[in-house]
Scaffold this motif. Structure first.
Motif, PDB file in Angstrom:
ATOM      1  N   ALA A 162     -90.602 180.767 -29.278  1.00 36.10           N
ATOM      2  CA  ALA A 162     -91.689 181.559 -28.697  1.00 36.10           C
ATOM      3  C   ALA A 162     -92.921 180.664 -28.605  1.00 36.10           C
ATOM      4  O   ALA A 162     -93.319 180.043 -29.594  1.00 36.10           O
ATOM      5  CB  ALA A 162     -91.976 182.783 -29.555  1.00 36.10           C
ATOM      6  N   ASP A 188     -96.951 180.479 -27.515  1.00 31.30           N
ATOM      7  CA  ASP A 188     -98.170 181.170 -27.106  1.00 31.30           C
ATOM      8  C   ASP A 188     -98.913 180.272 -26.127  1.00 31.30           C
ATOM      9  O   ASP A 188     -99.543 179.286 -26.513  1.00 31.30           O
ATOM     10  CB  ASP A 188     -99.049 181.483 -28.323  1.00 31.30           C
ATOM     11  CG  ASP A 188    -100.284 182.289 -27.939  1.00 31.30           C
ATOM     12  OD1 ASP A 188    -100.201 183.056 -26.957  1.00 31.30           O
ATOM     13  OD2 ASP A 188    -101.321 182.170 -28.624  1.00 31.30           O
ATOM     14  N   THR A 210     -95.710 183.837 -23.920  1.00 32.30           N
ATOM     15  CA  THR A 210     -96.560 185.015 -24.072  1.00 32.30           C
ATOM     16  C   THR A 210     -97.363 185.268 -22.799  1.00 32.30           C
ATOM     17  O   THR A 210     -98.584 185.420 -22.822  1.00 32.30           O
ATOM     18  CB  THR A 210     -97.514 184.846 -25.269  1.00 32.30           C
ATOM     19  OG1 THR A 210     -98.312 183.659 -25.060  1.00 32.30           O
ATOM     20  CG2 THR A 210     -96.770 184.739 -26.574  1.00 32.30           C
ATOM     21  N   ASP A 243     -96.056 190.469 -27.943  1.00 35.27           N
ATOM     22  CA  ASP A 243     -96.084 189.021 -28.178  1.00 35.27           C
ATOM     23  C   ASP A 243     -96.168 188.724 -29.675  1.00 35.27           C
ATOM     24  O   ASP A 243     -95.466 187.854 -30.189  1.00 35.27           O
ATOM     25  CB  ASP A 243     -97.292 188.389 -27.483  1.00 35.27           C
ATOM     26  CG  ASP A 243     -97.173 188.360 -25.974  1.00 35.27           C
ATOM     27  OD1 ASP A 243     -96.039 188.410 -25.474  1.00 35.27           O
ATOM     28  OD2 ASP A 243     -98.218 188.299 -25.303  1.00 35.27           O
ATOM     29  N   CYS A 296     -93.211 186.658 -31.457  1.00 33.05           N
ATOM     30  CA  CYS A 296     -93.558 185.338 -31.991  1.00 33.05           C
ATOM     31  C   CYS A 296     -93.393 185.282 -33.506  1.00 33.05           C
ATOM     32  O   CYS A 296     -93.107 184.223 -34.074  1.00 33.05           O
ATOM     33  CB  CYS A 296     -95.000 184.971 -31.626  1.00 33.05           C
ATOM     34  SG  CYS A 296     -95.247 184.608 -29.881  1.00 33.05           S
ATOM     35  N   PHE A 303     -91.808 179.061 -33.652  1.00 32.85           N
ATOM     36  CA  PHE A 303     -93.051 179.452 -32.982  1.00 32.85           C
ATOM     37  C   PHE A 303     -93.859 178.205 -32.676  1.00 32.85           C
ATOM     38  O   PHE A 303     -94.044 177.341 -33.539  1.00 32.85           O
ATOM     39  CB  PHE A 303     -93.866 180.396 -33.854  1.00 32.85           C
ATOM     40  CG  PHE A 303     -95.231 180.715 -33.298  1.00 32.85           C
ATOM     41  CD1 PHE A 303     -95.375 181.224 -32.015  1.00 32.85           C
ATOM     42  CD2 PHE A 303     -96.374 180.500 -34.063  1.00 32.85           C
ATOM     43  CE1 PHE A 303     -96.635 181.511 -31.493  1.00 32.85           C
ATOM     44  CE2 PHE A 303     -97.635 180.796 -33.559  1.00 32.85           C
ATOM     45  CZ  PHE A 303     -97.764 181.300 -32.271  1.00 32.85           C
TER      46      PHE A 303
END
Length: 425
Positions: free
Chosen positions: A264, A266, A312, A358, A362, A368
């Protein structure tokens, strides 16, 4: 002309958001740490920078199925280092009210501060409303979060009510600006004297700093209260959690057909388009990474083209094409969310719900990667540490032909500097 205290609070919060954004633009950057290597500097927002080394006590694994070396996540059950605060059943001395604003990563901090303050004052906490980014847009707490879970978690710790008594709601509250991660000193020196004069408070949390590092406190009761509020109290309501679980299960299903790993990331193109990431002076200094830089980093540390990636982002953006070309199994919320849920989460104009998904995904993915500094990174790290999911890799430029992913583990983990380590052990 009378002024609604809620308008005053909204003004404080808006000013706070611009100050915080200004600090991010001005200070968040890469800082060189060694020959040919740099780090993603996150200290200005209180988020620990990532030094290119790991703690001597970190146990390493062999290369995993994806061909990437990562620190071994603990196989032992993570247990709270704190016990639930003693029951504090007494007649309420007043009321504490507040609103949840700016997004779910801020909600966690706002809830924690309000619970700590109410506990110390012996006040009743009123369930907050959730205010959207647009003026006048709001929703009830129970429209987004599990209200029964929240109230049960605080049973005997802080009295929680759904609304103010009529006799109190007709009065004007004392508006108090509260720094994030409020201290006992601030409560006794600033808040308590106001509460003694007016036992109806409205809090406005100010995020001039968003540090989630551990810090010393001599009050174990308040420390335990903060741990409880931050890690046990606030959860999405079950039907929203189910949507996040469905999305993560779909990603894992896709990954099982390739290398079996879900990353994941961001990464928000909206911030990048506003040129939040800048280069200053002779040294390269930035606050976040662009898609092509993320691709370069992931390839250098060994992630294969078959790796499954969750971004995200709500919708696909042309700037993300470089990620899709290098890692075909790259998806946004629009790609993997059930069609029946898109109207509520993606098309309603309420970014809080999308961001809440999100946060959960995450927090539970295999790896992450925070390509943008801020409170979201900090709270995701905290939730992952509490769950024993410590594979958090912070990007940095890699000048050599390859590097070990384990060299870029977040210092929240390698140095155990996150406050979660004071709550869980």
């Amino acid at each position: 002309m009378a002024v609604d205290p809620r308008q005053v609070v909204a003004g404080f919060l808006t000013l706070s958001m611009f100050v915080m954004l200004g600090n991010m633009i001005k200070h968040d950057h890469f800082t060189p740490v060694g020959a040919g290597q740099e780090e993603l500097g996150l200290e200005a927002t209180g988020i620990e920078s990532n030094e290119i080394k790991i703690a001597d006590t970190t146990e390493m694994t062999k290369v995993n199925k994806a061909g990437v070396d990562l620190p071994k996540e603990t196989a032992e059950e993570i247990r709270p280092c704190w016990s639930k605060p003693r029951s504090n059943v007494q007649e309420s001395k007043g009321f504490v009210t507040f609103s949840l604003t700016m997004g779910p990563e801020y909600h966690i901090s706002q809830i924690t501060d309000a619970v700590v303050i109410a506990r110390y004052l012996g006040a009743t906490l009123v369930l907050p409303e959730i205010r959207g980014n647009e003026l006048g847009k709001r929703r009830k707490f129970e429209d987004m979060y599990d209200v029964d879970k929240f109230m049960t978690s605080l049973d005997g710790v802080v009295k929680v009510v759904h609304s103010l008594p009529n006799a109190v709601s007709s009065k004007k509250p004392a508006v108090v600006r509260v720094p994030n991660r409020v201290t006992e000193e601030f409560i006794t020196g600033t808040i308590e004297p106001i509460f003694q004069r007016n036992n109806y408070l409205r809090l406005a949390t100010i995020f001039s700093s968003v540090s989630l590092k551990q810090k010393e406190s001599g009050n174990k009761d308040l420390d335990s209260t903060a741990c409880l509020a931050m890690f046990s109290g606030l959860q999405l309501k079950p039907e929203f959690s189910a949507v996040a679980k469905h999305m993560l299960d779909k990603l894992k299903e896709i990954s099982e057909k390739s290398d079996g790993m879900v990353i994941a990331i961001d990464l928000q193109t909206e911030l990048l388009e506003k040129k939040i990431c800048k280069t200053n002076g002779g040294a390269r200094r930035r606050g976040c990474y662009y898609p092509q830089e993320v691709v370069h980093f992931l390839k250098k540390v060994g992630f294969s083209a078959d790796t499954t990636i969750y971004l995200t982002e709500t919708w696909w953006h042309k700037s993300l094409d470089t990620l899709k070309e290098a890692f075909p199994n790259t998806y946004t919320k629009d790609d993997i969310m059930p069609a029946a849920n898109k109207g509520e989460f993606l098309k309603s104009g309420d970014s809080y719900l999308a961001r809440a998904l999100d946060l959960k995904i995450c927090s539970e993915s295999d790896v992450f990667v925070p390509a943008i500094p801020g409170l979201f990174y900090g709270h995701v790290a905290g939730k992952r540490i509490a769950a024993g999911l410590t594979n958090i890799i912070v990007p940095a430029p890699v000048s050599s032909s390859s590097a070990l992913a384990s060299e870029f583990v977040s210092t929240y983990v390698s140095k155990k500097s996150h406050l979660a380590y004071s709550c869980y052990c």
